[in-house]
Enzyme design. Structure first.
Site, PDB file in Angstrom:
ATOM      1  N   ASN A 269       0.828  -1.206   0.000  1.00  0.00           N
ATOM      2  CA  ASN A 269       0.000   0.000   0.000  1.00  0.00           C
ATOM      3  C   ASN A 269       0.863   1.256   0.000  1.00  0.00           C
ATOM      4  OD1 ASN A 269      -2.067  -1.840   0.179  1.00  0.00           O
ATOM      5  ND2 ASN A 269      -2.440  -1.502   2.364  1.00  0.00           N
TER       6      ASN A 269
ATOM      7  N   GLU B 131     -11.855 -12.809   0.909  1.00  0.00           N
ATOM      8  CA  GLU B 131     -12.178 -14.064   0.200  1.00  0.00           C
ATOM      9  C   GLU B 131     -10.876 -14.701  -0.247  1.00  0.00           C
ATOM     10  OE1 GLU B 131     -14.617 -12.309  -2.775  1.00  0.00           O
ATOM     11  OE2 GLU B 131     -12.929 -11.553  -3.950  1.00  0.00           O
TER      12      GLU B 131
ATOM     13  N   HIS C  84       6.064  -0.598  -2.452  1.00  0.00           N
ATOM     14  CA  HIS C  84       5.565   0.113  -3.634  1.00  0.00           C
ATOM     15  C   HIS C  84       5.651   1.626  -3.465  1.00  0.00           C
ATOM     16  CE1 HIS C  84       3.085  -3.596  -5.098  1.00  0.00           C
ATOM     17  NE2 HIS C  84       4.372  -3.752  -5.242  1.00  0.00           N
TER      18      HIS C  84
ATOM     19  N   ASN D  82      -8.122 -12.551   4.626  1.00  0.00           N
ATOM     20  CA  ASN D  82      -8.632 -11.837   3.464  1.00  0.00           C
ATOM     21  C   ASN D  82     -10.156 -11.896   3.441  1.00  0.00           C
ATOM     22  OD1 ASN D  82      -7.308 -10.391   1.214  1.00  0.00           O
ATOM     23  ND2 ASN D  82      -8.486 -11.776  -0.098  1.00  0.00           N
TER      24      ASN D  82
ATOM     25  N   CYS E 281      12.327  12.857  -7.574  1.00  0.00           N
ATOM     26  CA  CYS E 281      12.750  13.564  -8.791  1.00  0.00           C
ATOM     27  C   CYS E 281      13.338  12.552  -9.773  1.00  0.00           C
ATOM     28  CB  CYS E 281      13.814  14.617  -8.457  1.00  0.00           C
ATOM     29  SG  CYS E 281      14.509  15.397  -9.941  1.00  0.00           S
TER      30      CYS E 281
ATOM     31  N   CYS F 173      12.277  20.570  -9.170  1.00  0.00           N
ATOM     32  CA  CYS F 173      12.850  19.785  -8.068  1.00  0.00           C
ATOM     33  C   CYS F 173      13.549  20.741  -7.097  1.00  0.00           C
ATOM     34  CB  CYS F 173      13.868  18.780  -8.624  1.00  0.00           C
ATOM     35  SG  CYS F 173      14.840  17.940  -7.346  1.00  0.00           S
TER      36      CYS F 173
ATOM     37  N   GLY G 254      -5.276  -8.956   3.046  1.00  0.00           N
ATOM     38  CA  GLY G 254      -5.909  -8.002   2.147  1.00  0.00           C
ATOM     39  C   GLY G 254      -5.229  -7.824   0.812  1.00  0.00           C
TER      40      GLY G 254
ATOM     41  N   ASP H  40      -0.746   4.190   0.838  1.00  0.00           N
ATOM     42  CA  ASP H  40      -1.381   5.127   1.785  1.00  0.00           C
ATOM     43  C   ASP H  40      -0.527   5.180   3.061  1.00  0.00           C
ATOM     44  OD1 ASP H  40      -3.678   2.473   2.302  1.00  0.00           O
ATOM     45  OD2 ASP H  40      -2.278   3.161   3.843  1.00  0.00           O
TER      46      ASP H  40
HETATM   47  N1  APR Z   1     -10.998  -6.979   4.324  1.00  0.00           N
HETATM   48  C1  APR Z   1     -10.083  -7.880   3.887  1.00  0.00           C
HETATM   49  N2  APR Z   1      -9.773  -8.061   2.588  1.00  0.00           N
HETATM   50  C2  APR Z   1     -10.412  -7.281   1.684  1.00  0.00           C
HETATM   51  C3  APR Z   1     -11.379  -6.318   2.066  1.00  0.00           C
HETATM   52  C4  APR Z   1     -11.660  -6.184   3.449  1.00  0.00           C
HETATM   53  N3  APR Z   1     -12.556  -5.302   3.900  1.00  0.00           N
HETATM   54  N4  APR Z   1     -11.846  -5.722   0.929  1.00  0.00           N
HETATM   55  C5  APR Z   1     -11.185  -6.289  -0.100  1.00  0.00           C
HETATM   56  N5  APR Z   1     -10.339  -7.226   0.345  1.00  0.00           N
HETATM   57  C6  APR Z   1      -9.424  -8.078  -0.425  1.00  0.00           C
HETATM   58  C7  APR Z   1      -9.973  -8.498  -1.767  1.00  0.00           C
HETATM   59  O1  APR Z   1     -10.707  -9.711  -1.648  1.00  0.00           O
HETATM   60  C8  APR Z   1      -8.688  -8.697  -2.580  1.00  0.00           C
HETATM   61  O2  APR Z   1      -8.212 -10.026  -2.449  1.00  0.00           O
HETATM   62  O3  APR Z   1      -8.272  -7.313  -0.698  1.00  0.00           O
HETATM   63  C9  APR Z   1      -7.695  -7.734  -1.932  1.00  0.00           C
HETATM   64  C10 APR Z   1      -7.412  -6.505  -2.770  1.00  0.00           C
HETATM   65  O4  APR Z   1      -6.767  -6.936  -3.936  1.00  0.00           O
HETATM   66  P1  APR Z   1      -6.240  -5.841  -4.971  1.00  0.00           P
HETATM   67  O5  APR Z   1      -7.326  -4.833  -5.212  1.00  0.00           O
HETATM   68  O6  APR Z   1      -5.657  -6.585  -6.112  1.00  0.00           O
HETATM   69  O7  APR Z   1      -5.104  -5.061  -4.176  1.00  0.00           O
HETATM   70  P2  APR Z   1      -3.617  -5.550  -3.921  1.00  0.00           P
HETATM   71  O8  APR Z   1      -3.558  -7.035  -3.760  1.00  0.00           O
HETATM   72  O9  APR Z   1      -3.092  -4.720  -2.800  1.00  0.00           O
HETATM   73  O10 APR Z   1      -2.878  -5.123  -5.287  1.00  0.00           O
HETATM   74  C11 APR Z   1      -1.486  -5.332  -5.330  1.00  0.00           C
HETATM   75  O11 APR Z   1      -1.410  -4.157  -7.442  1.00  0.00           O
HETATM   76  O12 APR Z   1      -2.148  -2.426  -8.731  1.00  0.00           O
HETATM   77  C12 APR Z   1      -1.093  -2.861  -7.961  1.00  0.00           C
HETATM   78  O13 APR Z   1       0.459  -1.509  -6.881  1.00  0.00           O
HETATM   79  C13 APR Z   1      -0.864  -1.946  -6.802  1.00  0.00           C
HETATM   80  O14 APR Z   1      -0.111  -2.514  -4.590  1.00  0.00           O
HETATM   81  C14 APR Z   1      -1.068  -2.830  -5.584  1.00  0.00           C
HETATM   82  C15 APR Z   1      -0.862  -4.223  -6.142  1.00  0.00           C
END
Ligand code: APR
Length: 241
Positions: free
Chosen positions: A94, A206, A111, A204, A119, A138, A178, A96
């Site tokens: 993440n 799912e 990331h 997660n 820069c 810069c 997540g 954030d």
């Molecule tokens: N609680 C737990 N898990 C959750 C929730 C929640 N409330 N909401 C969503 N999820 C899960 C989803 O089921 C999914 O498996 O979080 C995951 C989000 O997956 P992505 O959207 O693919 O995000 P991420 O895995 O962080 O992506 C990886 O891809 O685009 C690039 O750089 C970006 O860091 C990112 C990387």
């Protein structure tokens, strides 16, 4: 203390309940934007204004969100682990700042970060909580138009890979939270942990793309299952299954 060296990997799902959009869920960021236009060096070269607009909106959005119970549970776990003489590493995909705002410190932000600029000419990195624009110069080298978000784009090498490998080498528990398991090298960490004989857990909403690689799993919203899991580990009620 059952686990001497814990490595946690987080993805966008840990911040979803804080109001930060995930990427691949229905209506997610990549359903609304073409990643090639806003998250690649080629996209930045072709249309820097669009890229700045994309990241300026996400950076500004951080002012409207707060860490959730999952972020706070991970910060508490880190403190408890260190207080007990153990090791704890939080690897996050993440960009954030919610883990930091929740009090986590042992963070490897592979990331990059929305609240840091880079820069492209001199490599200067600095905190950045304001909008960026093509007209920016810069502060270090004066180059115009080369200041970008310090976020790792597709096709670029993630940060801190050596530090992540070092943390994984000594781990005895790996927990993935997540993340969809769609993007490497983060998605390869669970296989690396298994090869090292490390207990692996998926927390997660799912099952993720590599759910079959985990030795244990809990499914549900992070704000519920992460505090519950941390409590189980700290009270020795998690036996690896
Ligand atoms: N609680 C737990 N898990 C959750 C929730 C929640 N409330 N909401 C969503 N999820 C899960 C989803 O089921 C999914 O498996 O979080 C995951 C989000 O997956 P992505 O959207 O693919 O995000 P991420 O895995 O962080 O992506 C990886 O891809 O685009 C690039 O750089 C970006 O860091 C990112 C990387």
């Amino acid at each position: 203390m059952r686990y001497a060296n814990v490595v946690v990997l987080t993805g966008a799902g840990v911040s979803a309940e804080s109001g930060v959009a995930t990427f691949r869920d229905p209506g997610g960021v990549w359903a609304r934007y073409d990643y090639r236009e806003v998250a690649t060096p080629e996209g930045f070269a072709a249309n820097p204004d669009l890229v700045h607009e994309f990241y300026n909106a996400r950076r500004a959005g951080l002012a409207d969100v707060e860490p959730n119970a999952a972020h706070y549970a991970l910060a508490a776990w880190e403190r408890a682990q260190v207080d007990a003489g153990g090791a704890f590493t939080l690897v996050t995909q993440n960009v954030d700042d919610l883990h930091q705002r929740a009090g986590s410190t042992a963070i490897l932000a592979m990331h990059g970060s929305l609240v840091r600029s880079l820069c492209g000419v001199c490599g200067d990195r600095r905190d950045c909580r304001r909008d960026l624009a093509v007209s920016d110069r810069c502060a270090a080298c004066g180059a115009r138009g080369a200041v970008r978000p310090d976020v790792v784009w597709f096709g670029e090498t993630p940060y801190l890979l050596d530090e992540i490998d070092e943390a994984m080498a000594g781990a005895d528990l790996f927990v993935s939270i997540g993340t969809s398991g769609a993007v490497y090298p983060a998605a390869g960490l669970v296989a690396q942990a298994r090869a090292l004989g490390v207990a692996t857990v998926e927390l997660n909403l799912e099952p993720s793309d590599n759910a079959s690689l985990f030795s244990a799993a809990r499914y549900g919203p992070a704000s519920v299952i992460v505090p519950a899991f941390v409590d189980a580990v700290l009270n020795d009620r998690f036996d690896g299954a």
